[in-house]
Design an enzyme around this catalytic site. Structure first.
Site, PDB file in Angstrom:
ATOM      1  N   ASP A 232       0.952  -1.230   0.297  1.00  0.00           N
ATOM      2  CA  ASP A 232       0.013  -0.023  -0.176  1.00  0.00           C
ATOM      3  C   ASP A 232       0.841   1.252  -0.064  1.00  0.00           C
ATOM      4  OD1 ASP A 232      -2.658   1.216   0.686  1.00  0.00           O
ATOM      5  OD2 ASP A 232      -1.741   1.947   2.255  1.00  0.00           O
ATOM      6  N   GLU A 292       1.042  -0.859  -5.349  1.00  0.00           N
ATOM      7  CA  GLU A 292       0.388   0.429  -5.540  1.00  0.00           C
ATOM      8  C   GLU A 292       1.144   1.438  -5.912  1.00  0.00           C
ATOM      9  OE1 GLU A 292      -3.593   3.207  -3.523  1.00  0.00           O
ATOM     10  OE2 GLU A 292      -1.529   2.810  -2.304  1.00  0.00           O
TER      11      GLU A 292
HETATM   12  C1  GLC Z   1      -4.106   3.347  -0.305  1.00  0.00           C
HETATM   13  C2  GLC Z   1      -5.326   2.424  -0.192  1.00  0.00           C
HETATM   14  C3  GLC Z   1      -6.347   3.548   0.114  1.00  0.00           C
HETATM   15  C4  GLC Z   1      -6.183   4.127   1.563  1.00  0.00           C
HETATM   16  C5  GLC Z   1      -4.740   4.544   1.418  1.00  0.00           C
HETATM   17  C6  GLC Z   1      -4.075   4.890   2.808  1.00  0.00           C
HETATM   18  O1  GLC Z   1      -3.934   4.261  -1.116  1.00  0.00           O
HETATM   19  O2  GLC Z   1      -5.399   1.879  -1.433  1.00  0.00           O
HETATM   20  O3  GLC Z   1      -7.761   2.762   0.183  1.00  0.00           O
HETATM   21  O4  GLC Z   1      -6.848   4.827   2.057  1.00  0.00           O
HETATM   22  O5  GLC Z   1      -3.684   3.829   0.875  1.00  0.00           O
HETATM   23  O6  GLC Z   1      -3.762   3.567   3.337  1.00  0.00           O
END
Ligand code: GLC
Length: 567
Positions: A232, A292
């Site tokens: 993440d 991500e």
């Molecule tokens: C990433 C996740 C998102 C979350 C953020 C903070 O972007 O995909 O849903 O709110 O991280 O952890």
């Protein structure tokens, strides 16, 4: 014809399980084609709050997921990525973790997790978890200790600084969720940094103790049998230690604030050192790391694979994911550049942070046809696809109708210009019944009226449904060698309406033709340059009324055509 192909598919499906002889402990990282398992895997992102509710409390849970494994297997899924299911105050619905090595009671227990893992593995399905490395919950014991005094053992596990002056934060950085990035803590009279909500304080990755503790978290889950992690918010791991102010950029964001060029708190080069370290640990367990990675250029994306594949095996190509219009030219450009990056591509068209693909690509008239067309695109490219739950039945976005209905704090802060992400996180639609068959209790988010037509039960019995198209396509993907490993060869590149390409492996080629326009199209290809002039041609799959006669392919609006070419 495609029905025949599908029947055949069911007959051949059984031996497919043999491709994954042993999963637990990851002793067999390569399948029968000597390919790394994740290169042939179809991933499925599942939001546990919304997938299946076994105890009818309105919130999905692990036993609910276990009960749906046969559905996932039948769909053609090889690995599920479960967004955070760890103990959490749920401010950011699980992305604020208060204990990395347990399961939140609302989802079940570690025992339920082990059961899910065993049942999934039994079906040849691997489990990938979400690794939230940038921040913890403010309820995590590390942060509780950190904020207790300036000399606490965990003080330096987070980023604490004095303000610039009275009521002045240390610098001008802003949280991506609409607030300042700094919150003042009266106990110790300092500010702490949070790129997301104030309840999500950023960890200090410059502290080796943090790195050690977090690397051990991944070991904890690998030892349990988890096959990898989706990492993440990796771009946010490091900040400039001098806290230099970010320069402003033109325009405003959805919260009405001046845009910022986040050069001092995003994508710092130190991120790559951590990724290399995480990869070393992952390699000990033959695990996969999915990133991500919100990159803005192919050079940036390439960097995430690392030299000699030393970082992420699967950084997501979010540039592909956000093309947001049916543009053959745009898709050609993205596909060509990710292929040229040298890494194994990752394609997706939706996730829990972006409006559903059904709405982003749909025109309001041909939405179901377009949903199939988009599936035909991202599931037939060279690379690993990640489906977002519900995409396979054409789930629509269901944004809150008023501020009072909003659950996602991002929507609460930004209403009405920023409605938050509830719309793409609604419960999975299993039946046409009450609450889409998700729960007998009141679901945590409302189920939209479209569940009456777009649900698993109804679509299973309709041969022309989006769901059955996904199943046929995923079957082809698993069984046509050219679709698994074949190179990508673009065709007819100046055509503004039809995106066409070959997937070619030795002796076998698949032709994919996608009409991205609202008008009928006719295409003919000169296949002689590829040594395929005399190839035998056999239709594999169509959507809409696409058909071929003596090499002339006719497509009605938004239809897809697949053909096998054999020499
Ligand atoms: C990433 C996740 C998102 C979350 C953020 C903070 O972007 O995909 O849903 O709110 O991280 O952890």
């Amino acid at each position: 014809m495609y029905r025949q192909v599908y029947k055949l598919a069911i007959c051949i499906l059984v031996p497919a399980a043999i491709l994954v002889p042993q999963i637990r402990g990851q002793a067999q990282p390569r399948d029968a084609q000597a390919q790394l398992w994740w290169q042939h895997a179809v991933f499925y992102e599942l939001y546990p709050r919304s997938f299946a509710d076994s105890n009818n409390d309105g919130i999905g849970d692990l036993n609910g997921i276990t009960a749906k494994l046969d559905y996932l297997k039948d769909l053609g899924v090889d690995a599920i990525w479960i967004t955070p299911c760890f103990p959490s105050p749920q401010v950011d619905f699980g992305y604020d973790i208060s204990d990395y090595e347990n399961i939140d009671p609302m989802y079940g227990s570690l025992g339920d997790f082990d059961h899910l893992l065993a049942e999934a593995n039994h079906r040849g399905i691997r489990i990938v978890l979400d690794f939230v490395a940038n921040h913890t919950s403010n309820q995590h014991k590390w942060f509780q200790d950190s904020k207790s005094s300036r000399t606490a053992a965990h003080r330096n596990w987070y980023i604490w600084r004095d303000g610039k002056g009275a009521s002045q934060p240390p610098n001008n950085w802003i949280s991506t969720f609409g607030t300042s990035a700094w919150t003042f803590d009266p106990t110790t009279q300092q500010y702490y940094y949070h790129y997301f909500y104030p309840e999500q304080p950023d960890l200090n990755w410059r502290n080796p103790a943090v790195e050690n503790a977090m690397f051990n978290v991944t070991r904890f889950w690998y030892k349990r049998g988890v096959a990898g992690f989706r990492l993440d918010a990796v771009d946010s791991l490091f900040e400039d230690p001098n806290l230099t102010d970010n320069p402003f950029a033109p325009g405003t964001d959805t919260f009405g604030r001046r845009n910022m060029d986040e050069k001092y708190n995003q994508k710092l080069p130190e991120v790559h050192g951590v990724l290399r370290g995480l990869r070393k640990v992952a390699d000990e367990y033959h695990a996969v790391l999915i990133g991500e990675t919100y990159t803005s250029s192919m050079d940036e994306l390439k960097h995430y694979y690392g030299d000699h594949s030393s970082e992420l095996q699967l950084p997501m190509d979010m540039m592909f994911a956000t093309v947001d219009k049916l543009s053959p030219a745009e898709f050609r450009k993205q596909i060509a550049s990710v292929n040229a990056s040298g890494g194994w591509p990752v394609f997706l068209i939706g996730n829990h942070d972006m409006a559903r693909s059904y709405n982003r690509y749909g025109d309001g008239i041909h939405d179901d046809a377009i949903a199939k067309l988009m599936a035909a695109l991202y599931l037939s490219l060279r690379g690993s696809p990640i489906l977002y739950y519900g995409e396979e039945i054409g789930m629509q976005n269901n944004d809150p109708k008023s501020k009072e209905e909003v659950r996602d704090p991002q929507g609460k802060i930004g209403w009405p210009t920023e409605k938050g992400r509830d719309g793409e996180r609604t419960p999975m639609q299993w039946t046409a019944g009450v609450n889409g068959g998700f729960s007998k209790g009141k679901p945590w988010l409302p189920v939209p009226p479209s569940s009456a037509t777009h649900n698993v039960e109804t679509e299973s019995t309709d041969p022309d449904s989006i769901l059955n198209f996904y199943k046929r396509l995923l079957f082809l993907r698993h069984h046509e060698k050219a679709l698994l490993d074949g190179e990508y060869i673009p065709l007819d590149e100046s055509n503004p309406n039809v995106l066409s390409f070959l997937r070619r492996s030795p002796g076998e080629t698949v032709l994919v033709v996608l009409n991205m326009s609202g008008t009928d199209q006719e295409v003919v290809f000169d296949l002689a340059p590829y040594g395929l002039a005399a190839a035998k041609r056999a239709m594999l799959l169509t959507s809409g009324r696409a058909a071929s006669h003596r090499g002339v392919i006719n497509l009605d609006p938004y239809s897809a055509y697949f053909e096998k070419l054999t020499n």
